[in-house]
Design an enzyme around this catalytic site. Structure first.
Site, PDB file in Angstrom:
ATOM      1  N   GLY A  37       0.817  -1.221   0.000  1.00  0.00           N
ATOM      2  CA  GLY A  37       0.000   0.000   0.000  1.00  0.00           C
ATOM      3  C   GLY A  37       0.848   1.266   0.000  1.00  0.00           C
ATOM      4  NE  ARG A  84      -5.514   7.268   5.748  1.00  0.00           N
ATOM      5  CZ  ARG A  84      -6.184   6.358   6.458  1.00  0.00           C
ATOM      6  NH1 ARG A  84      -6.837   6.720   7.546  1.00  0.00           N
ATOM      7  NH2 ARG A  84      -6.192   5.099   6.088  1.00  0.00           N
ATOM      8  CE  LYS A  87       0.553   2.154   5.994  1.00  0.00           C
ATOM      9  NZ  LYS A  87      -0.896   2.330   6.201  1.00  0.00           N
ATOM     10  NE  ARG A 101      58.375  24.150  25.790  1.00  0.00           N
ATOM     11  CZ  ARG A 101      57.989  23.560  26.908  1.00  0.00           C
ATOM     12  NH1 ARG A 101      56.889  22.829  26.926  1.00  0.00           N
ATOM     13  NH2 ARG A 101      58.678  23.708  28.013  1.00  0.00           N
TER      14      ARG A 101
HETATM   15  C1  UD1 Z   1      -7.813  -3.515   6.443  1.00  0.00           C
HETATM   16  C2  UD1 Z   1      -8.997  -4.459   6.500  1.00  0.00           C
HETATM   17  C3  UD1 Z   1      -9.899  -4.044   7.639  1.00  0.00           C
HETATM   18  C4  UD1 Z   1      -9.106  -4.033   8.935  1.00  0.00           C
HETATM   19  C5  UD1 Z   1      -7.855  -3.155   8.814  1.00  0.00           C
HETATM   20  C6  UD1 Z   1      -6.972  -3.336  10.024  1.00  0.00           C
HETATM   21  C7  UD1 Z   1      -9.450  -5.122   4.206  1.00  0.00           C
HETATM   22  C8  UD1 Z   1     -10.300  -4.946   3.018  1.00  0.00           C
HETATM   23  N1  UD1 Z   1      -9.722  -4.391   5.264  1.00  0.00           N
HETATM   24  O1  UD1 Z   1      -8.333  -2.240   6.140  1.00  0.00           O
HETATM   25  O2  UD1 Z   1     -10.990  -4.939   7.748  1.00  0.00           O
HETATM   26  O3  UD1 Z   1      -9.918  -3.566   9.999  1.00  0.00           O
HETATM   27  O4  UD1 Z   1      -7.084  -3.539   7.661  1.00  0.00           O
HETATM   28  O5  UD1 Z   1      -5.908  -2.437  10.001  1.00  0.00           O
HETATM   29  O6  UD1 Z   1      -8.568  -5.970   4.189  1.00  0.00           O
HETATM   30  N2  UD1 Z   1      -2.194  -3.651   1.082  1.00  0.00           N
HETATM   31  C9  UD1 Z   1      -1.523  -4.209   0.021  1.00  0.00           C
HETATM   32  N3  UD1 Z   1      -2.103  -4.184  -1.211  1.00  0.00           N
HETATM   33  C10 UD1 Z   1      -3.320  -3.651  -1.409  1.00  0.00           C
HETATM   34  C11 UD1 Z   1      -3.999  -3.082  -0.319  1.00  0.00           C
HETATM   35  C12 UD1 Z   1      -3.407  -3.096   0.922  1.00  0.00           C
HETATM   36  O7  UD1 Z   1      -0.405  -4.708   0.168  1.00  0.00           O
HETATM   37  O8  UD1 Z   1      -3.780  -3.683  -2.564  1.00  0.00           O
HETATM   38  C13 UD1 Z   1      -1.557  -3.673   2.414  1.00  0.00           C
HETATM   39  C14 UD1 Z   1      -1.244  -2.287   2.952  1.00  0.00           C
HETATM   40  O9  UD1 Z   1       0.064  -1.895   2.581  1.00  0.00           O
HETATM   41  C15 UD1 Z   1      -1.357  -2.505   4.457  1.00  0.00           C
HETATM   42  C16 UD1 Z   1      -2.387  -3.635   4.595  1.00  0.00           C
HETATM   43  O10 UD1 Z   1      -2.440  -4.266   3.345  1.00  0.00           O
HETATM   44  O11 UD1 Z   1      -0.138  -2.911   5.025  1.00  0.00           O
HETATM   45  C17 UD1 Z   1      -3.751  -3.102   4.987  1.00  0.00           C
HETATM   46  O12 UD1 Z   1      -4.193  -2.272   3.956  1.00  0.00           O
HETATM   47  P1  UD1 Z   1      -5.038  -0.953   4.210  1.00  0.00           P
HETATM   48  O13 UD1 Z   1      -5.341  -0.312   2.937  1.00  0.00           O
HETATM   49  O14 UD1 Z   1      -4.390  -0.145   5.266  1.00  0.00           O
HETATM   50  O15 UD1 Z   1      -6.388  -1.621   4.754  1.00  0.00           O
HETATM   51  P2  UD1 Z   1      -7.476  -0.951   5.640  1.00  0.00           P
HETATM   52  O16 UD1 Z   1      -8.367  -0.160   4.785  1.00  0.00           O
HETATM   53  O17 UD1 Z   1      -6.847  -0.287   6.784  1.00  0.00           O
HETATM   54 CA    CA Z   2      -4.634   0.170   7.465  1.00  0.00          CA
END
Ligand code: UD1
Ligand code: CA
Length: 456
Positions: free
Chosen positions: A11, A15, A22, A438
């Site tokens: 991800g 933010r 991150k 010196r």
């Molecule tokens: C996710 C969960 C949510 C949970 C929360 C806990 C899903 C759909 N939702 O939400 O239920 O409460 O985590 O923190 O799973 N990532 C990838 N590839 C992607 C998307 C995300 O590697 O395509 C990774 C991000 O880098 C991160 C993790 O997965 O480390 C979580 O992704 P993030 O987008 O933060 O999920 P949340 O919306 O927080």
């Molecule tokens: Ca998250």
């Protein structure tokens, strides 16, 4: 059964408002992702696979070489991310899925999650907790039988579901076979048009499989970092965890809220740490030692009963009963013996100092081998650099180097040799000799009066 972990770290972390991916932001001096890998390896995971995407090269570089990575080119959701590791999932393996942005998870909780998963004979188990403010997290929707019905993301919740306080940690345990079967069936029909990993749980249930929910009371372990406010919150929690550990092991920390100790640092009993100290890397500190305010120690080894005041030590070694500082600077490869004194504004670099030797104030000791019982006077400079090369200075046991002397390297002061104050030494000083190098003092009688400069 082989135990594997898939760590999601592709991800962007919008933010964070950062050029750095991150998961590379540091918590207690280590990138977040490293803490997650350590927790996984601590619970005996045999193979860690990190899903990288944003800043893939940088993230890969930061990981130890034995960690595998898979690339997720487009971030189409957490389900899609796990799909990228599909070929690494064996039917008979147990798979932990972890989030790279959740550095507070501990091996104890992962072990408990896996125990619960195995004992229940589940195909998947999700780690959950209750939050007073669950905003932003996926909610755990339970049926009348209190079993998991589904997980709903914030953006997909009904007003009723928004009130649910039990949330998805983003950490799961899967049986490999069930995960391989369910993953390809995940669709992206939701508010964010993403492939949600939590949907595999519903898919498994529809397939008649058992899905477990393991709730932890320690909500702190599942906190995720999405912005720098949360980064600071997580840092504070990890910091107090580390500091409490040391205090319980017999270390006095005067003010734990501003004492910064890395996870790998080891500290002996009855050592006292004053406010503002930072201890990093693979630093080891002995027993009964005092670490004064604002001292920074990185990758160094400090003995027992040492006293260090307001100083910086990097990749160095200080032996028992030695005092350092205030305001000393020990640069890499400084090795100081027992009962030594490294006083105020003394800098060492790539220098050894034998037992009972002293440099009490204002000295630079670079590229040097200093013996035992040597006195280095105030303002002594080891002139080690000729503009092109560095040269070595040797000062043997019981030698005495007077104040404000320059030792122009390469040069040797032999055993019991004395160097007169203010000397610039360019040649070897023989054993038991006094070297004076010196200009002789000349007094011009009545000079001030003759020049008409006399004042009464
Ligand atoms: C996710 C969960 C949510 C949970 C929360 C806990 C899903 C759909 N939702 O939400 O239920 O409460 O985590 O923190 O799973 N990532 C990838 N590839 C992607 C998307 C995300 O590697 O395509 C990774 C991000 O880098 C991160 C993790 O997965 O480390 C979580 O992704 P993030 O987008 O933060 O999920 P949340 O919306 O927080
Ligand atoms: Ca998250």
């Amino acid at each position: 059964m082989k135990l594997k972990a898939i760590i999601l770290a592709a991800g962007e972390g919008k933010r964070m408002k950062s050029h750095l991916p991150k998961v590379l932001h540091k918590v207690c001096e280590q990138p977040m992702i490293e803490h997650v890998v350590e927790a996984a390896e601590g619970s005996n995971v045999e193979e860690c696979i990190v899903v990288v995407g944003h800043g893939a090269e940088e993230v890969k570089k930061s990981l130890p070489s034995h960690i595998k990575t898979v690339l997720q080119e487009k971030q189409l959701g957490t389900g899609h991310a796990v799909m990228m590791a599909y070929d690494h999932i064996d039917d008979d393996s147990l798979v932990l899925v972890l989030a790279g942005d959740g550095p507070l998870i501990t091996q104890d909780t992962l072990n408990a999650l896996m125990e619960y998963h195995k004992n229940g004979g589940y195909s998947a188990t999700v780690l959950t907790t209750d939050l007073t403010n669950p905003y932003g997290y996926g909610r755990i929707v339970r049926g009348d039988d209190l079993q998991l019905e589904k997980i709903v993301e914030e953006k997909d919740t009904t007003p009723e579901e928004k009130m649910i306080q039990e949330i998805n940690s983003g950490i799961y345990c899967f049986s490999g076979e069930a995960l391989r079967k369910a993953l390809p069936l995940v669709k992206n029909e939701n508010a964010q048009k993403e492939y949600y990993l939590p949907d595999v749980l519903t898919i498994m249930k529809e397939d008649g499989r058992g899905v477990g929910v393991y709730k932890t009371l320690d909500y702190k372990e599942i906190m995720a970092v999405n912005d720098r406010v949360q980064l600071a919150e997580v840092e504070e929690i990890m910091r107090s965890r580390i500091n409490q550990y040391h205090m319980r092991e017999g270390v006095t920390i005067i003010n734990p809220s501003n004492t910064y100790i890395g996870k790998k640092v080891k500290i002996g009993q009855d050592t006292i740490i004053y406010p503002g100290a930072t201890l990093k890397g693979n630093t080891v500190i002995g027993e009964g030692t005092v670490i004064g305010s604002n001292t920074v120690i990185d990758d160094s080894s400090i003995g027992n009963n040492v006293e260090i005041q307001s100083s910086t030590l990097i990749e160095s070694k200080v032996d028992d009963f030695t005092t350092v500082g205030p305001y000393a600077y020990l640069r890499p490869n400084s090795v100081v013996g027992k009962h030594c004194k490294i006083g105020d504004f003394v800098e060492l670099k790539n220098a050894q100092m034998g037992d009972y030797s002293k440099a009490s104030h204002l000295a630079y000791i670079g590229d040097a081998e200093v013996g035992k019982h040597v006195n280095i006077g105030c303002g002594v400079v080891f002139v080690n650099y000729d503009g092109v090369n560095k040269h070595k200075t040797i000062v043997e046991d019981h030698a005495f180097v007077g104040s404000n002397a320059n030792l122009i390297a390469p040069v040797v002061v032999r055993k019991n040799g004395y160097v007169a104050s203010g000397s610039t030494i360019t040649k070897e000083v023989p054993e038991k000799a006094l070297a004076v190098a010196r200009a002789k003092q000349v007094n011009k009688e009545e000079w001030v009066a003759r020049k008409g400069l006399l004042k009464e």
